[in-house]
Enzyme design. Structure first.
Site, PDB file in Angstrom:
ATOM      1  CG  HIS A  95      56.373-102.339 -28.893  1.00 30.71           C
ATOM      2  ND1 HIS A  95      56.983-102.914 -27.740  1.00 30.71           N
ATOM      3  CD2 HIS A  95      56.996-101.635 -29.688  1.00 30.71           C
ATOM      4  CE1 HIS A  95      58.197-102.240 -27.845  1.00 30.71           C
ATOM      5  NE2 HIS A  95      58.507-101.701 -28.928  1.00 30.71           N
ATOM      6  CD  GLU A  97      53.707-107.151 -27.642  1.00 32.76           C
ATOM      7  OE1 GLU A  97      54.163-106.253 -28.195  1.00 32.76           O
ATOM      8  OE2 GLU A  97      54.795-107.664 -26.890  1.00 32.76           O
ATOM      9  CB  CYS A 121      59.233-104.427 -24.012  1.00 32.80           C
ATOM     10  SG  CYS A 121      57.996-103.452 -24.569  1.00 32.80           S
ATOM     11  CB  CYS A 124      54.359-104.897 -24.450  1.00 29.44           C
ATOM     12  SG  CYS A 124      54.539-103.890 -25.948  1.00 29.44           S
TER      13      CYS A 124
HETATM   14  O1  LIG Z   1      57.009-106.321 -27.106  1.00 29.42           O
HETATM   15  C1  LIG Z   1      57.467-106.154 -28.180  1.00 29.42           C
HETATM   16  N1  LIG Z   1      56.819-105.883 -29.307  1.00 29.42           N
HETATM   17  C2  LIG Z   1      57.464-105.164 -30.438  1.00 29.42           C
HETATM   18  O2  LIG Z   1      56.337-105.165 -31.239  1.00 29.42           O
HETATM   19  N2  LIG Z   1      58.523-105.135 -30.689  1.00 29.42           N
HETATM   20  C3  LIG Z   1      59.002-104.483 -31.768  1.00 29.42           C
HETATM   21  C4  LIG Z   1      59.459-103.100 -31.652  1.00 29.42           C
HETATM   22  C5  LIG Z   1      60.433-103.034 -32.952  1.00 29.42           C
HETATM   23  O3  LIG Z   1      59.711-102.590 -34.125  1.00 29.42           O
HETATM   24  C6  LIG Z   1      60.940-104.417 -33.116  1.00 29.42           C
HETATM   25  C7  LIG Z   1      62.394-104.710 -32.284  1.00 29.42           C
HETATM   26  O4  LIG Z   1      63.375-104.332 -33.212  1.00 29.42           O
HETATM   27  P1  LIG Z   1      64.797-104.641 -32.978  1.00 29.42           P
HETATM   28  O5  LIG Z   1      64.987-106.291 -32.785  1.00 29.42           O
HETATM   29  O6  LIG Z   1      65.558-104.087 -34.139  1.00 29.42           O
HETATM   30  O7  LIG Z   1      65.270-103.905 -31.661  1.00 29.42           O
HETATM   31  O8  LIG Z   1      59.999-105.299 -32.156  1.00 29.42           O
HETATM   32  C8  LIG Z   1      59.402-105.508 -29.608  1.00 29.42           C
HETATM   33  C9  LIG Z   1      59.008-105.779 -28.443  1.00 29.42           C
HETATM   34  C10 LIG Z   1      59.886-106.293 -27.497  1.00 29.42           C
HETATM   35  O9  LIG Z   1      61.081-105.864 -27.562  1.00 29.42           O
HETATM   36 ZN   LIG Z   2      56.851-103.994 -26.108  1.00 27.08          ZN
END
Ligand SMILES: O=c1[nH]c(=O)n([C@H]2C[C@H](O)[C@@H](COP(=O)(O)O)O2)cc1CO
Ligand SMILES: [Zn+2]
Length: 164
Positions: A95, A97, A121, A124
């Site tokens: 992610h 973060e 999330c 994170c």
């Molecule tokens: O806190 C976050 N940080 C972050 O980088 N992500 C990224 C993970 C995935 O590559 C994408 C979410 O994918 P999707 O919307 O297709 O479920 O975002 C997702 C979150 C929270 O869901």
């Molecule tokens: Zn996350």
């Protein structure tokens, strides 16, 4: 008092105290950096960027969601669903973060603010709390109904970390 146009000479830039006024606000600048970082993401559905700023308003870490280093951008799946979760991106993607924290160029992140384009999330938020981050500024909260985001907010509330 500063003038865009010098009141004496009535000419732009001729006043020694002239400065531009319509500058980017710092919050817009930091979120802009996060948005720019997000554009580096190879995720076809959601591109996330994060920018960590210290108490002196200096950027100390930037990241976006991507596959782990050395894993190769073509070796792991980017799909969201499949019969087998091992064939979706969720087990692999780092992610934004996490990457911003890992990319930090300062000794620690105590007292920092994170600008992030998507609400963090639960995993994170654990990282942000443990890293000593004191403020979360986010753009999108599109997954606010998901349990992981509800849990995330619960932890941030308990840890006394405001999000706006
Ligand atoms: O806190 C976050 N940080 C972050 O980088 N992500 C990224 C993970 C995935 O590559 C994408 C979410 O994918 P999707 O919307 O297709 O479920 O975002 C997702 C979150 C929270 O869901
Ligand atoms: Zn996350």
């Amino acid at each position: 008092m500063y003038f865009k146009t010098c009141p004496v000479a009535n000419q732009l830039n001729s006043c020694p105290s002239y400065q531009r006024e319509d500058i980017l606000e710092s919050a817009q600048y930091f979120m802009g950096v996060a948005l720019l970082a997000a554009r580096r993401s190879r995720d076809p559905s959601t591109q996330v960027g994060a920018c960590i700023v210290n108490e002196e308003k200096k950027i100390v870490g930037v990241g976006y969601n991507g596959m782990p280093n050395g894993c190769g951008d073509d070796s792991l799946p980017w799909r969201r669903s499949g019969d087998n979760p091992v064939e979706t991106k969720y087990f692999y993607v780092c992610h934004a973060e996490l990457n911003a924290i890992m990319n930090k160029n300062s000794a620690d992140l105590k007292g920092c603010t994170i600008y992030v384009t998507l609400f963090p999330c639960n995993e994170c938020s654990k990282l942000l709390i443990q890293a000593g981050i004191k403020n979360v500024i986010y753009l999108s909260d599109k997954y606010h109904k998901l349990d992981n985001v509800i849990a995330s907010k619960k932890m941030l509330d308990l840890a006394g970390i405001p999000y706006e």
